[in-house]
Design an enzyme around this catalytic site. Sequence first.
Site, short mmCIF file in Angstrom:
data_model
loop_
_atom_site.label_atom_id
_atom_site.label_comp_id
_atom_site.label_asym_id
_atom_site.label_seq_id
_atom_site.Cartn_x
_atom_site.Cartn_y
_atom_site.Cartn_z
N ALA A 56 12.22 -39.51 19.26
CA ALA A 56 12.32 -39.32 17.80
C ALA A 56 12.74 -37.87 17.59
CB ALA A 56 10.97 -39.59 17.14
N VAL A 82 9.64 -36.12 21.80
CA VAL A 82 10.27 -35.35 20.73
C VAL A 82 11.66 -34.91 21.17
CG1 VAL A 82 10.13 -33.28 19.31
CG2 VAL A 82 8.05 -34.59 19.81
N LYS A 83 12.65 -35.30 20.36
CA LYS A 83 14.03 -34.99 20.69
C LYS A 83 14.43 -33.70 19.96
CE LYS A 83 18.18 -37.85 21.06
NZ LYS A 83 18.77 -39.08 20.47
N LEU A 84 14.98 -32.77 20.72
CA LEU A 84 15.31 -31.44 20.20
C LEU A 84 16.75 -31.10 20.56
CD1 LEU A 84 12.16 -29.76 21.77
CD2 LEU A 84 12.48 -30.05 19.30
#
Length: 191
Positions: A56, A82-84
């Site tokens: 996400a 967590v997508k960064l």
Amino acid sequence: MKFFVDTADVAAIRDLHATGLVDGVTTNPSLVGKSGRDFREVIVDICKVTDGPVSAEVIATDEAGMLEQGRALAALAPNVVVKLPLTLDGLKACRKLTSEGTRTNVTLCFSTSQALLAAKAGARFVSPFVGRLDDLAQDGMQLIQEIVEMYANFPNLKTEVLAASIRHPLHVSQSALAGADVATIPYPVMK
Ligand code: G3P
């Protein structure tokens, strides 16, 4: 090689999950936007279908914003990753979230040097964009090969190579030949 589905369409994920071939899911803001649904609700629903990693993505561009959004996303379900973005602030946020025990997927990787930075920042996954490089008349698959080769020099490295921006089945088999840990595959390509 693991198969993730690259979609925010819960019905599509459910359909493919029934095959037993799906190991996780990746989403991005455009994919969730297409669903027309609340972002967090979509992520929670996807996490009910699979207990594999579900990426996400944050939309903030500064470190503090990414940390705030990343922590909120990680709290939605234990399997949220967590997508960064692969920016300096994204790498800083990656380092902090990793030290807090949150898994990260550092995305928008277009070079081996960027992949090296993502690994150094503690990313669990790095997402090189194969199709987007092909779009620019560069060789996306060569980048996958080079990152796999580079990471192999450091056997203790935990970062997995996640081939992204996959456009057709050949990209999937070529990723497997190159030794990518994961390919994230759009629904029609997986079908
Ligand atoms: O996995 C990243 C993906 O969602 C972007 O794909 O086809 O828009 O380059 P594409």
